[in-house]
Design a protein around this motif. Structure first.
Motif, PDB file in Angstrom:
ATOM      1  N   ASN A 148      -5.335  -2.927   8.387  1.00 10.61           N
ATOM      2  CA  ASN A 148      -4.447  -4.040   8.058  1.00 10.61           C
ATOM      3  C   ASN A 148      -3.385  -3.629   7.048  1.00 10.61           C
ATOM      4  OD1 ASN A 148      -5.943  -5.696   9.748  1.00 10.61           O
ATOM      5  ND2 ASN A 148      -7.213  -6.514   8.096  1.00 10.61           N
ATOM      6  N   ALA A 149      -3.769  -2.732   6.133  1.00  9.92           N
ATOM      7  CA  ALA A 149      -2.828  -2.298   5.099  1.00  9.92           C
ATOM      8  C   ALA A 149      -1.638  -1.541   5.677  1.00  9.92           C
ATOM      9  CB  ALA A 149      -3.540  -1.434   4.069  1.00  9.92           C
ATOM     10  N   LEU A 150      -1.796  -1.014   6.890  1.00  9.14           N
ATOM     11  CA  LEU A 150      -0.678  -0.315   7.514  1.00  9.14           C
ATOM     12  C   LEU A 150       0.482  -1.252   7.822  1.00  9.14           C
ATOM     13  CD1 LEU A 150      -2.679   1.977   9.969  1.00  9.14           C
ATOM     14  CD2 LEU A 150      -1.666   2.607   7.776  1.00  9.14           C
ATOM     15  N   ASN A 151       0.227  -2.552   7.761  1.00  9.55           N
ATOM     16  CA  ASN A 151       1.286  -3.533   7.992  1.00  9.55           C
ATOM     17  C   ASN A 151       2.158  -3.742   6.763  1.00  9.55           C
ATOM     18  OD1 ASN A 151       0.483  -4.190  10.686  1.00  9.55           O
ATOM     19  ND2 ASN A 151      -1.203  -5.405   9.845  1.00  9.55           N
ATOM     20  N   TYR A 152       1.725  -3.222   5.613  1.00  6.87           N
ATOM     21  CA  TYR A 152       2.538  -3.408   4.408  1.00  6.87           C
ATOM     22  C   TYR A 152       2.601  -2.118   3.574  1.00  6.87           C
ATOM     23  CZ  TYR A 152      -2.203  -4.837   2.840  1.00  6.87           C
ATOM     24  OH  TYR A 152      -3.566  -4.908   2.597  1.00  6.87           O
ATOM     25  N   ILE A 153       2.728  -1.005   4.262  1.00 10.91           N
ATOM     26  CA  ILE A 153       2.836   0.269   3.545  1.00 10.91           C
ATOM     27  C   ILE A 153       4.229   0.445   2.934  1.00 10.91           C
ATOM     28  CG2 ILE A 153       1.097   1.447   4.928  1.00 10.91           C
ATOM     29  CD1 ILE A 153       3.439   2.887   6.363  1.00 10.91           C
ATOM     30  N   HIS A 154       4.273   1.222   1.892  1.00  8.28           N
ATOM     31  CA  HIS A 154       5.524   1.685   1.273  1.00  8.28           C
ATOM     32  C   HIS A 154       5.426   3.202   1.228  1.00  8.28           C
ATOM     33  CE1 HIS A 154       8.716   2.598  -1.500  1.00  8.28           C
ATOM     34  NE2 HIS A 154       8.978   1.329  -1.761  1.00  8.28           N
ATOM     35  N   PRO A 155       6.157   3.918   2.092  1.00 10.36           N
ATOM     36  CA  PRO A 155       6.109   5.387   2.030  1.00 10.36           C
ATOM     37  C   PRO A 155       6.419   5.880   0.617  1.00 10.36           C
ATOM     38  CG  PRO A 155       7.256   4.676   4.004  1.00 10.36           C
ATOM     39  CD  PRO A 155       7.036   3.439   3.167  1.00 10.36           C
ATOM     40  N   ASN A 156       5.774   6.961   0.237  1.00 18.27           N
ATOM     41  CA  ASN A 156       5.902   7.473  -1.132  1.00 18.27           C
ATOM     42  C   ASN A 156       7.231   8.187  -1.339  1.00 18.27           C
ATOM     43  OD1 ASN A 156       3.377   6.457  -1.484  1.00 18.27           O
ATOM     44  ND2 ASN A 156       2.334   8.420  -1.552  1.00 18.27           N
ATOM     45  N   THR A 157       8.290   7.410  -1.381  1.00 20.22           N
ATOM     46  CA  THR A 157       9.641   7.946  -1.541  1.00 20.22           C
ATOM     47  C   THR A 157       9.922   8.234  -3.011  1.00 20.22           C
ATOM     48  OG1 THR A 157      10.421   5.666  -1.575  1.00 20.22           O
ATOM     49  CG2 THR A 157      10.583   6.841   0.508  1.00 20.22           C
ATOM     50  N   SER A 166       0.854  -1.187   0.000  1.00 22.61           N
ATOM     51  CA  SER A 166       0.000   0.000   0.000  1.00 22.61           C
ATOM     52  C   SER A 166       0.888   1.234   0.000  1.00 22.61           C
ATOM     53  CB  SER A 166      -0.894   0.000   1.243  1.00 22.61           C
ATOM     54  OG  SER A 166      -1.524   1.254   1.409  1.00 22.61           O
ATOM     55  N   SER A 167       0.743   2.079  -1.002  1.00 24.56           N
ATOM     56  CA  SER A 167       1.483   3.340  -0.996  1.00 24.56           C
ATOM     57  C   SER A 167       0.968   4.195   0.158  1.00 24.56           C
ATOM     58  CB  SER A 167       1.321   4.085  -2.325  1.00 24.56           C
ATOM     59  OG  SER A 167      -0.037   4.405  -2.573  1.00 24.56           O
ATOM     60  N   SER A 168       1.850   4.992   0.751  1.00 27.48           N
ATOM     61  CA  SER A 168       1.454   5.776   1.918  1.00 27.48           C
ATOM     62  C   SER A 168       2.137   7.129   1.897  1.00 27.48           C
ATOM     63  CB  SER A 168       1.832   5.046   3.215  1.00 27.48           C
ATOM     64  OG  SER A 168       1.409   5.776   4.342  1.00 27.48           O
ATOM     65  N   ASN A 169       1.323   8.174   1.869  1.00 25.66           N
ATOM     66  CA  ASN A 169       1.854   9.531   1.879  1.00 25.66           C
ATOM     67  C   ASN A 169       1.993   9.996   3.323  1.00 25.66           C
ATOM     68  OD1 ASN A 169       2.726  12.035   1.164  1.00 25.66           O
ATOM     69  ND2 ASN A 169       0.722  12.802   0.574  1.00 25.66           N
ATOM     70  N   VAL A 170       3.102   9.654   3.939  1.00 29.28           N
ATOM     71  CA  VAL A 170       3.366  10.025   5.325  1.00 29.28           C
ATOM     72  C   VAL A 170       3.554  11.543   5.406  1.00 29.28           C
ATOM     73  CG1 VAL A 170       4.871   9.684   7.317  1.00 29.28           C
ATOM     74  CG2 VAL A 170       4.490   7.803   5.691  1.00 29.28           C
TER      75      VAL A 170
END
Length: 456
Positions: A396-405, A330-334
């Motif tokens: 649940n998706a927070l367990n497999y996030i990929h920060p939007n680097t 899951s992409s994640s815009n931290v």
């Protein structure tokens, strides 16, 4: 040179179409005498623990968080007699254009927020204070940072320095029209949530696409957008990156990238998705809300608008796994909180940061359903509620996030625009996905080469 880079940054951001949550509320610039930006050590960050007074100006575009931020400020001021926080809101596009200009001129806010894809560009341009020592000297900040998962701590590190405090996170899932699944006699996607793949989604999309006697599509199985969702999920779940480790080279021409994106292109070309022309007139979200799309990639920020749906039953399901790697991402815009390197209110700014990361203050974000807090121990409140039924899919998706680097060498908006153009070519058949990704990679690397001199 950092001033030159900052001016370059402001000009690039001004011409880029940046994607982030925006608002229409305007705010003036903070006054102050020009001073040269400097590293954190020049700001003399000593022991900042304890109470601190002073005035702090905080810049944000997040008008959707107005109530939550007001409560957080009230909490911070109550715990720090003499601390006065002025929060200023401005539209996202104006925010991105004005902020680097203000900081380069020695003014701007004391504290500001930033989206993750723009981070490297701000850090490399001298737009952010190094907070490494401030964190080490603050028991409150140190405790908070230690409580975060490694990927969250590291996402705002640049050249070994901690340049910002992770503040909020997000996740993505698939929203779907339950009524259309029932009408087609298909099982609810939640029944296969633990095991389904992008191939399974493709099959379902085929069965859920309906055409009339004239061959016109009246119901689409899946929405294939040309923005980050779901392209970044397809790429990252295949186990490949978009840039090399130091961000100096775009590697979207890897064969694995084209292979990962092929199912997305195929679904579009098979007519399972609204066309690009159609979504220019009416957004994919609006078409889903009208009941004509069965499945759509949906970030957590979409839920408030979907909650207004009254004409059909809908829910969400976790993202599919990649059929090759078995991974799902899951992409994640931290969102991060930054301190202006020019601030004249350093101790007060750190005092505000110390309060904003406290569990009681972070929980305000969750309880108001404004943002998912970065602090895991207080997130549960965000996911409480009746709509959608399976909102835990996002948790649940927070367990497999990929920060939007991304990288410092190309602005987020410009990168997104080039990726969108490449996907449009592949979708329309003007080029194969392999050709589109090769052309895209070459173009981005050309842009990056032209920009690198600004950071030497």
């Amino acid at each position: 040179m950092k001033k030159v880079a900052a001016v370059f940054l402001s000009s690039m951001l001004a011409i880029s179409s940046l994607t982030a949550c925006g608002s229409n509320q305007q705010a003036g610039m903070s006054d102050g005498s020009p001073v040269a930006p400097g590293p954190a050590s020049e700001a003399a960050p000593g022991d900042t623990s304890g109470k601190a007074g002073g005035n702090v100006v905080w810049w944000t575009w997040s008008t959707e968080a107005t109530d939550a931020f007001a409560k957080q400020i009230q909490y911070a001021e109550a715990n720090n007699p003499g601390l006065k926080v002025e929060i200023q809101y401005t539209a996202n596009a104006d925010f991105m254009a004005k902020l680097p200009v203000a900081i380069a001129g020695g003014t701007g806010p004391d504290l500001y927020q930033m989206t993750r894809p723009s981070f490297e560009l701000y850090a490399a341009s001298g737009q952010a204070m190094d907070l490494t020592d401030a964190i080490a000297n603050s028991p409150k900040l140190q405790k908070y940072m230690d409580s975060l998962s490694p990927e969250l701590r590291e996402t705002y590190q640049f050249e070994g320095k901690q340049m910002a405090i992770p503040f909020t996170i997000e996740s993505t899932a698939i929203a779907y029209n339950k009524d259309l699944f029932e009408a087609a006699g298909l099982p609810d996607p939640k029944e296969m949530e633990d095991t389904w793949t992008w191939d399974d989604l493709h099959e379902l999309a085929e069965k859920l696409t309906v055409k009339n006697e004239k061959g016109e599509t009246t119901q689409y199985g899946f929405y294939c957008g040309v923005d980050r969702l779901p392209a970044w999920e397809f790429i990252w779940s295949r186990g490949v990156e978009m840039f090399n480790e130091d961000g100096s080279v775009c590697i979207l021409d890897q064969p694995e990238v084209a292979e990962a994106l092929k199912p997305l292109v195929e679904m579009y070309q098979e007519g399972l998705s609204p066309s690009i022309d159609a979504t220019t007139q009416t957004s994919g979200d609006d078409i889903f809300i009208s009941g004509k799309i069965a499945m759509i990639p949906a970030g957590i920020w979409k839920i408030p608008s979907y909650n207004n749906i009254t004409t059909f039953q809908w829910d969400v399901v976790e993202l599919p796994h990649d059929p090759v790697t078995g991974k799902r991402v899951s992409s994640s815009n931290v969102l991060g909180l930054f301190v202006n390197p020019n601030t004249k209110n350093y101790e007060a700014a750190i005092a505000l940061l110390e309060e904003l990361v406290q569990p009681e203050c972070q929980q305000i974000l969750a309880d108001t359903h404004t943002y998912i807090p970065a602090l895991e121990e207080v997130r549960d409140g965000y996911f409480e509620g009746d709509v959608p039924d399976n909102i835990k899919a996002y948790q649940n998706a927070l367990n497999y996030i990929h920060p939007n680097t991304l990288t410092q060498y190309i602005p987020y908006g410009q990168f997104n625009e080039e990726v969108s153009n490449a996907l449009k070519k592949a979708y329309s058949g003007q080029a194969t996905i392999e050709e589109s990704m090769k052309e895209l990679s070459d173009k981005i690397n050309g842009i990056m080469e032209g920009n690198k001199a600004q950071f030497e």
